[in-house]
Structure formats: structure tokens, C-alpha cells
Design an enzyme around this catalytic site. Structure first.
Site, mmCIF file in Angstrom:
data_model
loop_
_atom_site.group_PDB
_atom_site.id
_atom_site.type_symbol
_atom_site.label_atom_id
_atom_site.label_comp_id
_atom_site.label_asym_id
_atom_site.label_seq_id
_atom_site.Cartn_x
_atom_site.Cartn_y
_atom_site.Cartn_z
ATOM 1 N N GLU A 1 53.724 63.504 64.554
ATOM 2 C CA GLU A 1 53.097 64.801 64.840
ATOM 3 C C GLU A 1 51.607 65.002 64.639
ATOM 4 O O GLU A 1 51.169 65.598 64.098
ATOM 5 C CB GLU A 1 53.715 65.810 63.894
ATOM 6 C CG GLU A 1 55.406 65.854 63.785
ATOM 7 C CD GLU A 1 56.032 66.453 62.327
ATOM 8 O OE1 GLU A 1 55.103 66.775 61.672
ATOM 9 O OE2 GLU A 1 56.961 66.492 62.421
ATOM 10 N N CYS B 1 28.616 88.645 56.693
ATOM 11 C CA CYS B 1 28.265 88.983 55.248
ATOM 12 C C CYS B 1 28.827 88.307 54.283
ATOM 13 O O CYS B 1 29.752 88.950 53.647
ATOM 14 C CB CYS B 1 28.238 90.449 55.247
ATOM 15 S SG CYS B 1 27.327 91.346 56.276
ATOM 16 N N TYR C 1 41.417 72.935 64.295
ATOM 17 C CA TYR C 1 41.212 73.813 63.281
ATOM 18 C C TYR C 1 40.050 74.769 63.556
ATOM 19 O O TYR C 1 39.225 74.936 62.239
ATOM 20 C CB TYR C 1 41.528 73.045 61.918
ATOM 21 C CG TYR C 1 42.806 72.310 61.980
ATOM 22 C CD1 TYR C 1 44.121 72.946 61.892
ATOM 23 C CD2 TYR C 1 43.103 71.014 62.159
ATOM 24 C CE1 TYR C 1 45.183 72.395 61.937
ATOM 25 C CE2 TYR C 1 44.048 70.329 62.163
ATOM 26 C CZ TYR C 1 45.217 71.052 62.124
ATOM 27 O OH TYR C 1 46.357 70.259 62.170
ATOM 28 N N GLY D 1 48.320 63.762 60.632
ATOM 29 C CA GLY D 1 47.543 63.558 59.518
ATOM 30 C C GLY D 1 46.292 62.657 59.756
ATOM 31 O O GLY D 1 45.230 62.568 59.078
ATOM 32 N N ARG E 1 35.957 76.136 59.221
ATOM 33 C CA ARG E 1 36.224 74.666 58.158
ATOM 34 C C ARG E 1 35.201 74.514 57.217
ATOM 35 O O ARG E 1 35.629 74.230 55.690
ATOM 36 C CB ARG E 1 36.468 73.485 59.002
ATOM 37 C CG ARG E 1 37.533 73.835 59.924
ATOM 38 C CD ARG E 1 37.762 72.180 60.687
ATOM 39 N NE ARG E 1 38.005 71.230 59.944
ATOM 40 C CZ ARG E 1 37.251 70.347 59.403
ATOM 41 N NH1 ARG E 1 36.120 70.056 59.981
ATOM 42 N NH2 ARG E 1 37.866 69.190 58.604
HETATM 43 C C1 LIG Z 1 49.267 70.303 60.452
HETATM 44 C C2 LIG Z 1 50.629 69.654 60.414
HETATM 45 C C3 LIG Z 1 50.508 68.260 61.511
HETATM 46 C C4 LIG Z 1 49.340 67.777 61.972
HETATM 47 O O1 LIG Z 1 48.326 67.530 61.114
HETATM 48 P P1 LIG Z 1 47.011 66.846 61.540
HETATM 49 O O2 LIG Z 1 46.171 66.612 60.369
HETATM 50 O O3 LIG Z 1 46.284 67.852 62.447
HETATM 51 O O4 LIG Z 1 47.396 65.496 62.325
HETATM 52 C C5 LIG Z 1 51.834 67.639 61.580
HETATM 53 N N1 LIG Z 1 52.933 67.885 60.972
HETATM 54 C C6 LIG Z 1 53.058 69.222 60.126
HETATM 55 C C7 LIG Z 1 54.156 69.463 59.570
HETATM 56 C C8 LIG Z 1 51.820 69.700 60.052
HETATM 57 O O5 LIG Z 1 52.022 70.904 59.134
#
Ligand SMILES: *Cc1c(COP(=O)(O)O)cnc(C)c1O
Length: 428
Positions: free
Chosen positions: A288, A357, A385, A251, A327
Site C-alpha cells: 500500500e 495568521c 500529503y 511507508g 507538512r
Molecule cells: C497512509 C497509509 C499508507 C501509505 O503510507 P505512505 O507512507 O504514504 O506510503 C498505507 N497503508 C495505510 C493503512 C495507511 O494508513
């Protein structure tokens, strides 16, 4: 700055820099790259990815920590290979992503499987290859996973994704850790869900995880989520269920438009101080990250097709569109757009739009640009993304992708031909 000085990177994009009047990605001239491979074209800097990863690695020095790249941000095999070779694990959300990480050489034990809607077939495949952990998002999923694992004579390693109910203060479409989101198990149901998981013979509880949102630019939501998570760990362990690893999700935001997210190492210095203070500093930790590892490593090159002056708006129509760069259309997201070879003279305000379009097909609004037809523009921060969300809408083949490593440009995905886009269809 003159051409003999070491070029300084653009704000937030240290590996994208003007050398004289020419935009470079590492040592690769982006005009030459566009000429050779055509546009729209994605190019990613390997050094930028590794330097983003290094910030996390510095932050976790001396800790037991596993960085699992959330590959949905950019799932090109060569990008995955860069992270696998650097020791990363992966966070996946489908059997498709599982096949990709295995093809890229990932260690299955370092792969964790997230997502609210895993199918039985996906669970089976993941168990077969010895996945590191399932991040389970509901009690119903626990029961299904238990049945699948027992049917295979296996025990599935599980972590429950809990919803810490903190506001990540980001766009609602990428905010995931609040009540009312489809993700995770509600804070107040967590202990019961863990007791249920521990009672199922096909499951082995190994961890806990959360992921509160994306493009987070403040530290406080992470600190709050950590507090909430550690409270839960204490409760769960008091009930006799040991939690081996704690996974804090991803995140962390990047600089798209003057955003100032904390640096990964600085963020983790604060988070680890809290973990230490609460006595959890020696636990196995996992994270993650997705966007923060790849977002600022990538650019999308696009050619100006037409300039269309108007009474209220001037349009700069380019050959990249919402199917390549979804995005802005999806989240009103901002990407910087810069010329690959700047022109002298006065800039005009343009809406930069694609050929698709849809009125939602815009890349940037009210951008001051000095451009002519045939110029190449670079859409910045396009490593996360973008290509992974690209589609064939309007029967547009997806762009080619390049991995830049110093002065070398490797083609890592061919441009999709129109015939590729309908190869699976047939006339009746
Ligand atoms: C998308 C996602 C992430 C990564 O999020 P980022 O904002 O790209 O760092 C990590 N864990 C889970 C479960 C996700 O769905």
C-alpha cells in the site's frame, strides 16, 4: 550544464530540472505555468509517478502481487486515473475516497479499505460495490462488520491489521506500528482475533496486513515487521485458518533533504529473499505505497509577496501557506525550496513563510535564497500529503492542480474561489 544538454534532474526529483536558467517539470516551463494559472499552484509529473510505480513493478516481477496506491497521499481524480490505468488497486480510508476511486475508474475488487473508524454506512457502501478487502483494525470492528454484512446477505472479505511492534524510526506522528499507537491489533491478540473472525458467518478471512509508519528510510524495520508477520501467519494457519494474501502496507520514504531511502526494487529484492527463505514467496502479496509513488512527482509554485528583513530573521513571505502545504507546521517537515529562474548574486538567509495568521505557518526555515518580490519559487517534493491535506483556513481557496505529461500541462483541479469556500453556509 548548458541548455542544449539533456537537463539533469534535481537530487531526488529526476523530473524537475533546470534547462539553462529555467526550472522545468518534464517539458513544461514552470514560469509559464505559474503565469498562466496563478499561484499557489501544484504540478505533478506523470512520468515521475509512473517511474516510481515501475520500481515496485520491477521488484515484484514474476510474483503474484497487487500494488494498492494509498490514495490519501494525493487523491486528485486524474492522479488516481494514472494509477488505475497502470493496473494499480487502491488503499482507501473513507467512503469519500471510495467514491473518488470509483469516479476515477478503479476496479472495486482491487480496492482495500483501511482505517480504525469505519462507520456502518461506509461498510455498507463498500460491500455494495464489491470491495476487495476490509483491513480491520479491532475486534469490535469485526463484530460490526459481521452484522452489517449479514444484514445485506453478504460475506465481507477481511484481513486483520496487526501491529508488529517494530520501530520504523521516523517522526512519531507518522509512526504507526509500535505498541501505544491507535492502529492495528496487538501482536499477542492476533490469533484470538483471527479465531473470532473465522467464527463469524458474515466474514471471510482472506488476508493479513500491517503498516508500520511513513517516510521510512531504512530496510531493517521492514525486514523485522516481515518476520513478525510471517510468525503470525504460521500460527494462524496452524490454527486452521488459511491466509490467502499478505499485505505489507506502505511507508517507504522519499528524498526530501538528502534522505536515502532504499529504492523500491532494492527493498523488495531483500524482502522477497526473506519471503522465499521462509517459504512464503509464492503467496499473493499486497502493498500500500502512498508517498513513494507521488511525493517526488510534485512541486508547489508560489510567488514571493514581500521580503521583510529583521534583526534576528529575514522573512520571505510567499502566497502559499500552511493551508496549502501543511507538512512543515504539522511535522516540522522539510521541503526544498528553489527559485524557478535563479538570480545571480549573493544569497540571504530567509524563513519562507505564508500569509496565514499563525506562527506555525512556515514553509522553510533558514533558507539561502537570492530572491526579489514577484519571483516564483518551487517547493519541491510536494506531491504527497500536501494538496490532500490542504484546508480553507483563513478563508483561502485551495490551489489549482496541473498534471504534466511531457510538454503538456493539463488542468486537473480548478483553483477554488472564495465563493466556493462558503457556498454551503447561510445567514440566519
Ligand atoms: C497512509 C497509509 C499508507 C501509505 O503510507 P505512505 O507512507 O504514504 O506510503 C498505507 N497503508 C495505510 C493503512 C495507511 O494508513
Amino acid at each position: 550544464m548548458n541548455a542544449t544538454n539533456t537537463p539533469q534532474g534535481l537530487p531526488g526529483q529526476p523530473h524537475v530540472a533546470y534547462q539553462g536558467e529555467q526550472l522545468m517539470l518534464e517539458g513544461v516551463n514552470l514560469s509559464d505555468l505559474a503565469r498562466e494559472h496563478g499561484t499557489p499552484l501544484f504540478a505533478y509529473s506523470k512520468a515521475a509517478m509512473l517511474s516510481a510505480l515501475a520500481a515496485y513493478q520491477r521488484g515484484f516481477a514474476g510474483r503474484q502481487a497487487q500494488i494498492c496506491y494509498a490514495m490519501k497521499a494525493n487523491s486528485n481524480l486524474a492522479v488516481l486515473q494514472v494509477f488505475a490505468e497502470a493496473g494499480c488497486g487502491f488503499d482507501i480510508v473513507s467512503a469519500g475516497e471510495l467514491a473518488r476511486v470509483l469516479a476515477a475508474g478503479a476496479d472495486p475488487a482491487k480496492v482495500i479499505f483501511s482505517g480504525v473508524g469505519k462507520t456502518r454506512a461506509e461498510m455498507k457502501q463498500a460491500l455494495q460495490i464489491g470491495i476487495g478487502c476490509f483491513n480491520v483494525e479491532s475486534e469490535a470492528e469485526l463484530d460490526v462488520l459481521n452484522t452489517v454484512a449479514l444484514g445485506m446477505g453478504k460475506q465481507a472479505p477481511v484481513s486483520l491489521r496487526v501491529n508488529p511492534n517494530v520501530d520504523p524510526k521516523t517522526h512519531p506522528y507518522i509512526s504507526t506500528g509500535l505498541k501505544g499507537n491507535k492502529f492495528g491489533i496487538a501482536h499477542e491478540d492476533t490469533l484470538r482475533a483471527y479465531q473470532h473472525a473465522a467464527s463469524l458467518p458474515g466474514l471471510k478471512v482472506v488476508g493479513i496486513d500491517c503498516h508500520i509508519g511513513s517516510q521510512i528510510t531504512e530496510t531493517t524495520p521492514y525486514l523485522d515487521a516481515m518476520d513478525r508477520m510471517l510468525d503470525l501467519v504460521a500460527d494462524i494457519e496452524a490454527a486452521g485458518i488459511p491466509i490467502h494474501h499478505i499485505d505489507f502496507g506502505g511507508g517507504l520514504g522519499i528524498n526530501y533533504n538528502g534522505d536515502t531511502p532504499p529504492k523500491a526494487d532494492a527493498l523488495w529484492a531483500q524482502l522477497l529473499a526473506k519471503l522465499d527463505a521462509r517459504g512464503y514467496g509464492q503467496r499473493q502479496l499486497m502493498i500500500e505505497p502512498g508517498r513513494s509513488l507521488v511525493g517526488n512527482a510534485g512541486v508547489c509554485l508560489t510567488e514571493v509577496l514581500y521580503l521583510k528583513p529583521g534583526e534576528q530573521k529575514n522573512f520571505c513571505i510567499v502566497d502559499a501557506a500552511m493551508n496549502d502545504l501543511p507538512r512543515p507546521a504539522m511535522y516540522q517537515a522539510f521541503h526544498q525550496i528553489v527559485p524557478v529562474t535563479p538570480r545571480a548574486g549573493e544569497a540571504t538567509l530567509y524563513d519562507v513563510v505564508g500569509p496565514v495568521c499563525e506562527s506555525g505557518d512556515w514553509i522553510g526555515r533558514d533558507r539561502a535564497l537570492q530572491v526579489q518580490t514577484g519571483d516564483t519559487l518551487a517547493v519541491l517534493s510536494a506531491g504527497a500529503y500536501c494538496m490532500s491535506m490542504a484546508s480553507n483556513y483563513n478563508t483561502r481557496g485551495r490551489a489549482a492542480e496541473i498534471l504534466v505529461d511531457k510538454a503538456q500541462a493539463h488542468l486537473i483541479r480548478q483553483r477554488e474561489s472564495v465563493f466556493d469556500t462558503f457556498a454551503l453556509e447561510q445567514l440566519v
